[in-house]
Design a protein around this motif. Structure first.
Motif, PDB file in Angstrom:
ATOM      1  N   SER A  76       0.846  -1.182   0.000  1.00  0.00           N
ATOM      2  CA  SER A  76       0.000   0.000   0.000  1.00  0.00           C
ATOM      3  C   SER A  76       0.888   1.241   0.000  1.00  0.00           C
ATOM      4  O   SER A  76       1.815   1.344   0.809  1.00  0.00           O
ATOM      5  CB  SER A  76      -0.903   0.005   1.243  1.00  0.00           C
ATOM      6  OG  SER A  76      -1.735   1.151   1.241  1.00  0.00           O
ATOM      7  N   VAL A  77       0.601   2.162  -0.906  1.00  0.00           N
ATOM      8  CA  VAL A  77       1.359   3.407  -0.978  1.00  0.00           C
ATOM      9  C   VAL A  77       0.378   4.562  -1.115  1.00  0.00           C
ATOM     10  O   VAL A  77      -0.776   4.378  -1.517  1.00  0.00           O
ATOM     11  CB  VAL A  77       2.344   3.435  -2.165  1.00  0.00           C
ATOM     12  CG1 VAL A  77       3.346   2.281  -2.059  1.00  0.00           C
ATOM     13  CG2 VAL A  77       1.617   3.385  -3.497  1.00  0.00           C
ATOM     14  N   SER A  78       0.839   5.740  -0.813  1.00  0.00           N
ATOM     15  CA  SER A  78       0.045   6.946  -1.024  1.00  0.00           C
ATOM     16  C   SER A  78       0.237   7.449  -2.443  1.00  0.00           C
ATOM     17  O   SER A  78       1.272   7.219  -3.069  1.00  0.00           O
ATOM     18  CB  SER A  78       0.452   8.041  -0.037  1.00  0.00           C
ATOM     19  OG  SER A  78       0.219   7.629   1.289  1.00  0.00           O
ATOM     20  N   GLU A  79      -0.772   8.107  -2.945  1.00  0.00           N
ATOM     21  CA  GLU A  79      -0.675   8.691  -4.282  1.00  0.00           C
ATOM     22  C   GLU A  79       0.513   9.646  -4.320  1.00  0.00           C
ATOM     23  O   GLU A  79       0.696  10.468  -3.426  1.00  0.00           O
ATOM     24  CB  GLU A  79      -1.969   9.431  -4.626  1.00  0.00           C
ATOM     25  CG  GLU A  79      -2.072   9.844  -6.082  1.00  0.00           C
ATOM     26  CD  GLU A  79      -3.438  10.419  -6.430  1.00  0.00           C
ATOM     27  OE1 GLU A  79      -4.158  10.818  -5.495  1.00  0.00           O
ATOM     28  OE2 GLU A  79      -3.787  10.456  -7.618  1.00  0.00           O
ATOM     29  N   SER A 106       6.272   7.742  -8.940  1.00  0.00           N
ATOM     30  CA  SER A 106       5.128   8.423  -8.352  1.00  0.00           C
ATOM     31  C   SER A 106       3.850   7.644  -8.659  1.00  0.00           C
ATOM     32  O   SER A 106       3.428   7.562  -9.816  1.00  0.00           O
ATOM     33  CB  SER A 106       5.028   9.850  -8.914  1.00  0.00           C
ATOM     34  OG  SER A 106       3.888  10.512  -8.423  1.00  0.00           O
ATOM     35  N   ALA A 122       3.631   8.664  -4.115  1.00  0.00           N
ATOM     36  CA  ALA A 122       4.785   8.020  -3.476  1.00  0.00           C
ATOM     37  C   ALA A 122       5.433   7.010  -4.409  1.00  0.00           C
ATOM     38  O   ALA A 122       4.852   6.585  -5.414  1.00  0.00           O
ATOM     39  CB  ALA A 122       4.352   7.334  -2.183  1.00  0.00           C
ATOM     40  N   VAL A 140      -3.398   2.018  -3.759  1.00  0.00           N
ATOM     41  CA  VAL A 140      -2.926   3.392  -3.768  1.00  0.00           C
ATOM     42  C   VAL A 140      -3.932   4.250  -2.999  1.00  0.00           C
ATOM     43  O   VAL A 140      -5.114   4.318  -3.362  1.00  0.00           O
ATOM     44  CB  VAL A 140      -2.773   3.932  -5.204  1.00  0.00           C
ATOM     45  CG1 VAL A 140      -2.240   5.370  -5.173  1.00  0.00           C
ATOM     46  CG2 VAL A 140      -1.840   3.036  -6.003  1.00  0.00           C
ATOM     47  N   LYS A 141      -3.452   4.874  -1.924  1.00  0.00           N
ATOM     48  CA  LYS A 141      -4.321   5.688  -1.069  1.00  0.00           C
ATOM     49  C   LYS A 141      -4.298   7.141  -1.528  1.00  0.00           C
ATOM     50  O   LYS A 141      -3.250   7.649  -1.901  1.00  0.00           O
ATOM     51  CB  LYS A 141      -3.843   5.600   0.387  1.00  0.00           C
ATOM     52  CG  LYS A 141      -3.891   4.190   0.958  1.00  0.00           C
ATOM     53  CD  LYS A 141      -3.285   4.148   2.353  1.00  0.00           C
ATOM     54  CE  LYS A 141      -1.790   4.370   2.305  1.00  0.00           C
ATOM     55  NZ  LYS A 141      -1.153   4.198   3.638  1.00  0.00           N
ATOM     56  N   PRO A 142      -5.460   7.777  -1.471  1.00  0.00           N
ATOM     57  CA  PRO A 142      -5.506   9.201  -1.886  1.00  0.00           C
ATOM     58  C   PRO A 142      -4.674  10.090  -0.976  1.00  0.00           C
ATOM     59  O   PRO A 142      -4.465   9.796   0.201  1.00  0.00           O
ATOM     60  CB  PRO A 142      -6.989   9.570  -1.788  1.00  0.00           C
ATOM     61  CG  PRO A 142      -7.719   8.298  -1.590  1.00  0.00           C
ATOM     62  CD  PRO A 142      -6.758   7.284  -1.061  1.00  0.00           C
TER      63      PRO A 142
END
Lengths: 112, 111
Positions: free
Chosen positions: A12-15, A80, A17, A110-112
């Motif tokens: 899981s990653v942030s948008e 990214s 990242a 992908v987390k907002p």
């Protein structure tokens, strides 16, 4: 026996990242190496492949992977992350025309 | 149409039924494959055909029967399946480079 290992069944990653999906193969002879992506209810789509030559391979959607023989690795990266990158990713090693080994897959969120 | 086409996309069958999955490739490839994709398991290679000849049968139960009438078409005949055979069945084709081109899969549910 020849095999492909993907470390981490879920990532899981942030948008925005960095995306890093790990893949290692077990073989004394470097195989052909592939990354595929699978979106829900669809088949697998080729992202990129390494056969010979340059060890840094660029694929579609901004992904790239680097073949490191000394580490028997072929990790997938993207600088990214975008929301549309959320999918399942499969690493595969081809030892001849009929012997393609797949890893168990890594689900990317992908987390907002 | 282009690429690899699989029909039907979804199939529900009872354990006593006989059904078939169809795959067609429009890429001029010489090899075709059936893979089984189950939840939380790696893709399992089932069958490989090269120039219409079966070159690999990966210890698949006889209730799965492949047929390759020509280099563009591949079938998977199903009979007396078990609930654990429920999965996504993926067809793929390739040339000698080893890169696989996949269809969108047939989602099979066995009741």
């Amino acid at each position: 026996a020849q095999s492909v290992t993907q470390l981490g069944s879920h990532v899981s990653v942030s948008e925005g990242a960095l995306v890093l999906l790990r893949c290692n193969y077990s073989s004394s002879v470097p195989p052909y190496l592939f990354w595929y992506v699978q979106y829900p209810n669809q088949g697998l789509q080729l992202l990129l492949k390494y056969t010979t030559g340059a060890t840094l391979v660029k694929g579609i959607n901004g992904f790239e992977a680097e073949f490191k023989k000394s580490e028997t690795s072929f990790h997938l990266t993207k600088p990214s992350a975008h929301m549309s990158d959320a999918a399942e990713y499969f690493c595969a090693a081809g030892y001849n025309n009929n012997d393609m080994r797949f890893g168990a897959g890594t689900r990317l969120t992908v987390k907002p | 149409e282009t690429g690899v086409t699989q029909t039907p996309r979804h199939l529900v069958m009872g354990m006593t039924n006989k059904k078939s999955l169809k795959c067609e490739q429009h890429l001029g490839h010489n090899a075709m494959y059936w893979y089984k994709q189950s939840a939380k398991k790696p893709l399992e290679l089932m069958f490989v055909y090269n120039f219409k000849e079966q070159t690999e049968n990966n210890s698949v139960p006889s209730r799965f029967s492949p047929e390759c009438p020509n280099s563009s078409h591949l079938f998977l005949h199903l009979h007396t399946l078990q609930p654990e055979d429920s999965a996504l069945y993926l067809c793929a084709s390739s040339q000698l480079t080893g890169e696989l081109f996949f269809g969108e899969g047939s989602r099979l549910t066995v009741l």
